[in-house]
Scaffold this motif. Structure first.
Motif, PDB file in Angstrom:
ATOM      1  N   THR A 115      49.903  72.668 131.625  1.00 16.80           N
ATOM      2  CA  THR A 115      51.329  72.447 131.406  1.00 16.80           C
ATOM      3  C   THR A 115      52.152  73.193 132.448  1.00 16.80           C
ATOM      4  O   THR A 115      53.130  72.666 132.974  1.00 16.80           O
ATOM      5  CB  THR A 115      51.728  72.910 129.995  1.00 16.80           C
ATOM      6  N   ALA A 173      51.335  73.056 121.955  1.00 17.00           N
ATOM      7  CA  ALA A 173      51.296  73.078 123.418  1.00 17.00           C
ATOM      8  C   ALA A 173      50.732  71.778 123.965  1.00 17.00           C
ATOM      9  O   ALA A 173      51.187  71.258 124.993  1.00 17.00           O
ATOM     10  CB  ALA A 173      50.464  74.264 123.901  1.00 17.00           C
ATOM     11  N   ILE A 176      53.498  69.152 123.903  1.00 17.39           N
ATOM     12  CA  ILE A 176      54.459  69.306 124.996  1.00 17.39           C
ATOM     13  C   ILE A 176      53.833  68.867 126.319  1.00 17.39           C
ATOM     14  O   ILE A 176      54.495  68.260 127.169  1.00 17.39           O
ATOM     15  CB  ILE A 176      54.965  70.756 125.078  1.00 17.39           C
ATOM     16  N   CYS A 193      60.636  72.180 130.343  1.00 14.58           N
ATOM     17  CA  CYS A 193      60.320  73.527 130.821  1.00 14.58           C
ATOM     18  C   CYS A 193      60.937  74.583 129.910  1.00 14.58           C
ATOM     19  O   CYS A 193      60.332  75.638 129.673  1.00 14.58           O
ATOM     20  CB  CYS A 193      60.809  73.714 132.248  1.00 14.58           C
ATOM     21  N   VAL A 196      58.717  74.817 127.016  1.00 14.48           N
ATOM     22  CA  VAL A 196      57.489  75.494 127.434  1.00 14.48           C
ATOM     23  C   VAL A 196      57.715  77.005 127.510  1.00 14.48           C
ATOM     24  O   VAL A 196      56.906  77.799 127.014  1.00 14.48           O
ATOM     25  CB  VAL A 196      57.022  74.950 128.794  1.00 14.48           C
ATOM     26  N   ALA A 226      58.490  79.019 133.878  1.00 16.74           N
ATOM     27  CA  ALA A 226      59.100  77.867 133.208  1.00 16.74           C
ATOM     28  C   ALA A 226      60.608  78.048 133.106  1.00 16.74           C
ATOM     29  O   ALA A 226      61.375  77.085 133.238  1.00 16.74           O
ATOM     30  CB  ALA A 226      58.493  77.679 131.818  1.00 16.74           C
TER      31      ALA A 226
END
Length: 434
Positions: A115, A173, A176, A193, A196, A226
């Motif tokens: 990610t 997670a 996302i 972001c 995140v 992020a």
């Protein structure tokens, strides 16, 4: 003699590098290296402390210290690939609790890495098929991610055992990460972001509470990155501030100071309606206390008090949770470090009069126990430390246990008193079984 692979796997699973384990035990890094290679034995006095750090009993430590004879290479086989593919994978039922926890941890960090990489990649229309129209990710999806983040923070706050929240964070997670695959605009990317950065900070808190500093620092680093991608200076500043706590608890106040300098710079560019800069100041006060600078510590604490001058309600959820309600205990912690017993007891007494979580209460009581040591008041020491032991057992919090271990390191001058030696044994036992 061969390497002790089980020993090395154990310390790595708990987030220790060879250097960090050596530092925690107060031995040279090369000494730990020799243990791992099977070229030396931990001395008798260090074994209880090593067992506590590895969260095993002394009997289990003996098993970890068994060396493995080097295995001769297997003869080549034309059926090698088939033989490997034919092995039966372990099912969840075959795995012990430790194996499952390690699988979750590794899978979680893999998702974070994926990610974080996606977050850093520039978006381009060339990434989509020619016949595909670029559309904005539905706002409802982003709102759902943020709402779930908030829900997970609430669960974390209420959970007695913080690491129990990790599987839920891991699952979210992944969701996302899937959202990044659907992102088509810079606005999509920034919003994801931000989600995140929020979730990474929660993940870091879970690992920090479990004393897994390496994983915690990794999560905070990704969260700060992020925040930059989301163009949210406050988000980055909070991630840097949390990262500074890792250095603080590793007794590296100067490293923490450099992180907080960056956090303060980021916060100065953030939303003036938020409390970010005041939280940075509160943590800087603890760094100054660790460096023995009372004047700078007081100045930073006074700056943190200005949070009460913010207009409107102060944000207290998610990645920014500072509203000034903890300043009494934070002052107390600073004054304990500085050896100002009068100031510390007054602040810690004020803190105990407030409603607080069991983790926070354990921290305050541990500081009061340290005051007992500094005064030579064994009654005060035992009274407060016994309460911390009960809280540590009930919450299984690595954070509270860490406070106890810090307390234990100060007990040696008072060990002639039987109550203190019993307390010392209780802390060691809890550390070994926690």
């Amino acid at each position: 003699m061969g390497p002790r692979k089980a020993l090395m796997r154990r310390w790595k699973a708990l987030g220790y590098s060879q250097e960090r384990l050596a530092q925690a035990l107060g031995v040279d890094t090369t000494t730990v290296g020799r243990w791992g290679r099977g070229q030396g034995e931990p001395q008798a006095y260090i074994r209880p402390k090593l067992a506590a750090r590895l969260q095993v009993t002394l009997t289990e430590l003996d098993e970890l210290l068994k060396t493995e004879a080097p295995q001769p290479p297997e003869p080549p086989s034309t059926y090698g690939p088939q033989r490997i593919l034919g092995r039966r994978a372990k099912s969840d039922e075959d795995l012990g609790a430790g194996d499952l926890e390690e699988m979750i941890r590794r899978a979680f960090l893999r998702v974070l890495t994926i990610t974080g990489t996606l977050a850093a990649l520039p978006l381009s229309s060339e990434a989509a098929p020619a016949d595909h129209t670029l559309t904005t990710l539905p706002n409802s999806d982003v709102m759902a991610y943020s709402a779930m983040n908030s829900h997970l923070w609430q669960i974390f706050a209420l959970a007695k055992t913080k690491r129990s929240v990790l599987p839920m964070v891991h699952s979210h997670a992944r969701e996302i990460a899937n959202g990044f695959a659907a992102a088509r605009t810079e606005r999509d990317k920034r919003q994801l972001c931000a989600a995140v950065g929020d979730l990474f900070q929660l993940a870091g808190e879970i690992h920090f509470d479990s004393n897994n500093y390496t994983d915690a620092a990794h999560c905070y680093t990704l969260a700060a990155s992020a925040g930059v991608e989301a163009r949210d200076p406050d988000l980055s500043a909070c991630a840097l501030t949390r990262h500074a706590f890792v250095s603080l608890y590793e007794n590296k106040p100067r490293d923490a100071a450099s992180l907080l300098t960056a956090a303060a710079e980021a916060a100065s560019r953030g939303d003036r309606r938020l409390s970010t800069r005041y939280w940075v100041a509160a943590v800087q006060a603890e760094v100054f206390a660790g460096l023995g600078d009372l004047t700078a510590c007081r100045r930073a604490l006074d700056q943190a008090e200005d949070v009460h001058g913010l207009n409107g309600p102060v944000r207290t959820g998610g990645w920014l949770r500072f509203d000034g309600s903890r300043l009494a205990e934070e002052r107390g912690t600073c004054y304990v470090k500085l050896g100002r017993l009068d100031l510390a007891e007054r602040s810690l007494g004020d803190a105990l009069g407030q409603t607080m979580s069991m983790r926070r209460r354990g921290s305050v009581l541990a500081d009061l126990a340290i005051l007992g040591i500094q005064r030579g008041d064994i009654d005060q020491l035992v009274h407060h430390a016994s309460q911390v032991l009960d809280l540590a057992s009930e919450t299984e919090s690595g954070y509270v246990l860490r406070k106890l271990e810090g307390l234990q390191g100060r007990l040696e001058p008072l060990m002639s008193d039987r109550r203190v030696s019993v307390l010392n044994d209780q802390i060691i036992t809890l550390a070994m079984t926690g």
